[in-house]
Design an enzyme around this catalytic site. Structure first.
Site, PDB file in Angstrom:
ATOM      1  CG  HIS A 170      19.478 -37.923 -31.910  1.00 57.00           C
ATOM      2  ND1 HIS A 170      19.728 -36.929 -31.199  1.00 57.00           N
ATOM      3  CD2 HIS A 170      20.679 -38.787 -31.841  1.00 57.00           C
ATOM      4  CE1 HIS A 170      21.037 -36.778 -30.745  1.00 57.00           C
ATOM      5  NE2 HIS A 170      21.667 -38.024 -31.005  1.00 57.00           N
ATOM      6  CG  ASP A 200      17.418 -34.600 -29.732  1.00 59.50           C
ATOM      7  OD1 ASP A 200      16.502 -35.721 -30.099  1.00 59.50           O
ATOM      8  OD2 ASP A 200      18.501 -34.649 -30.023  1.00 59.50           O
ATOM      9  CB  SER A 279      23.588 -38.713 -28.602  1.00 59.24           C
ATOM     10  OG  SER A 279      24.431 -38.255 -29.703  1.00 59.24           O
TER      11      SER A 279
END
Length: 436
Positions: A170, A200, A279
């Site tokens: 993402h 992911d 992230s």
């Protein structure tokens, strides 16, 4: 002579403002302590910097009464003493002193053992963490010129000396171009090697000199324990190389992929602060080894609430190997579309309702029936999958979890509820159509 005596002395100072041998003021000190008084022929004036003519014991000094010859000039003498003190302080400042350390001693900073370990861990692993900028192409409405603007950023880390960078999918989703900034602030254009939307995870590649790339040590996540200390390094809110600490709050959590909704199992829960921009960054143990990729937080406000999630390194390891070798991850599928779990619950049954089963897919070839409408528009429910290989299926997450343990080409026994009857149907698993 054993009587109280009056002792008159001169205060002499040697300073730039008051030259030597120049008495400031003649003060008379009355001693209440009985001391012998020598004759005047034996008294010789002493030139002292700060001390009076005759030393006194501490009890005596506490009882000294300062008087002047003129009782009406006490206020003037007090002001004069204050000025003298200021002059003395100024003389110390302008005087030639070897070192200021003679007056001020700065203690050496001492860190505790755990602090030293944390500092060393950060210094050793920071060169392995990178800053990733996601650029998107935009077109000017008036000039029709195409230009790139940053649409997001995140973190990543160096996987090997070959220039492979691991991050979250993402972080790079929707990017027209990607830039990777190393710890020394050198920036390189990156290209996508491959990604796994279901887990992911994504792998990038940069053409950077090998001496600038420091791979992060890879650890193991199978033997982690709740309460174990962990460290997260990333770039929250664009602040590069930020360290946060915490502990493992829980193990074997399950979250859904932001891209496909497919569940990610065995996720690590931590209270180390993870914010937007973290992230893709590494989660490290106390030895400085990688144990997970920071991927998500649970927060109504979007900021860290003390509940963060990391994909375990054991899951990441196998995915990255496939992406580096083949540029894709081969994962088996049944080839169906199924209804949301809430819809099946409303029917009062437990399982996965098949909405569509293409004829060229594994389930369609095996004969699973999809949901459809009859000629009158009435809804005819399709097969409801209740188990696979004897493992109970109550929702879509259970089905995905079972398929993750299988391989392409495996034959599985799918038990379905068809009307009021239960049937067992063998299905040969196949890869996704775009991965064949």
């Amino acid at each position: 002579m054993a009587a109280s005596s009056l002792i008159s002395t001169n205060f002499l100072f040697s300073s730039p403002l008051f030259p030597p041998r120049s008495p400031i003021r003649k003060l008379t000190i009355v001693s209440l302590h009985k001391i012998p008084t020598p004759s005047s022929s034996h008294v010789k004036p002493h030139k002292r910097s700060l001390l009076p003519y005759r030393p006194f014991c501490p009890p005596c000094l506490n009882k000294l009464l300062l008087t002047t010859k003129n009782p009406f000039s006490f206020a003037f003498d007090s002001l004069l003493i204050l000025c003298t003190s200021l002059a003395l302080a100024l003389s110390l400042l302008v005087a030639d002193v070897d070192s200021a350390s003679a007056f001020v001693v700065t203690p050496q900073r001492k860190l505790q053992t755990d602090e030293l370990a944390t500092v060393r861990l950060f210094q050793e692993n920071t060169p392995s963490v990178v800053y990733i900028t996601n650029l998107a192409a935009r077109q000017d409405a008036f000039t029709l010129d195409v230009f790139e603007v940053p649409q997001g950023s995140g973190s990543g880390f160096v996987w090997d000396k070959g220039g492979n960078i691991v991050t979250n999918y993402h972080v790079i989703r929707g990017a027209s171009d990607l830039r990777v900034t190393l710890a020394d602030q050198s920036t390189f254009d990156a290209k996508v090697v491959g990604f796994d939307q279901d887990k992911d995870v994504a792998v990038l590649h940069v053409d950077a000199p090998k001496d600038k790339l420091r791979p992060i040590p890879i650890g193991v996540s199978a033997d982690l324990l709740v309460g174990q200390k962990v460290f997260a390094i990333g770039n929250p809110f664009g602040l590069d190389h930020t360290l946060t600490t915490g502990v493992i709050s829980g193990l074997r959590r399950e979250i859904s992929s932001a891209a496909t909704g497919r569940p990610i199992q065995d996720v690590i829960q931590t209270d180390a602060a993870i914010n937007p921009g973290n992230s893709g960054g590494p989660l490290l143990d106390s030895a400085g080894s990688l144990i997970g990729i920071n991927t998500a937080i649970y927060s109504p406000s979007g900021a860290s609430s003390g509940v963060g999630f990391s994909i375990p390194v054991d899951t990441v390891n196998g995915i990255v190997d496939q992406l580096v070798k083949f540029g894709k991850v081969t994962r088996p599928i049944l080839g169906i579309k199924f209804a949301p779990d809430q819809s099946v619950e409303q029917l009062g049954v437990s399982g996965v309702l098949v909405l569509d089963a293409p004829a060229n897919g594994p389930a369609g070839k095996a004969g699973l029936l999809p949901t459809k409408r009859d000629s009158y528009g009435r809804l005819i429910l399709g097969d409801i999958i209740t188990s696979v290989n004897g493992k109970k299926v109550t929702n879509g997450s259970d089905l995905y979890r079972i398929l993750d343990q299988c391989h392409v080409g495996d034959k599985v026994i799918v038990e379905v509820l068809r009307g009021d009857q239960k049937e067992k149907i063998p299905v040969v698993l196949e890869p996704k159509a775009d991965e064949s």
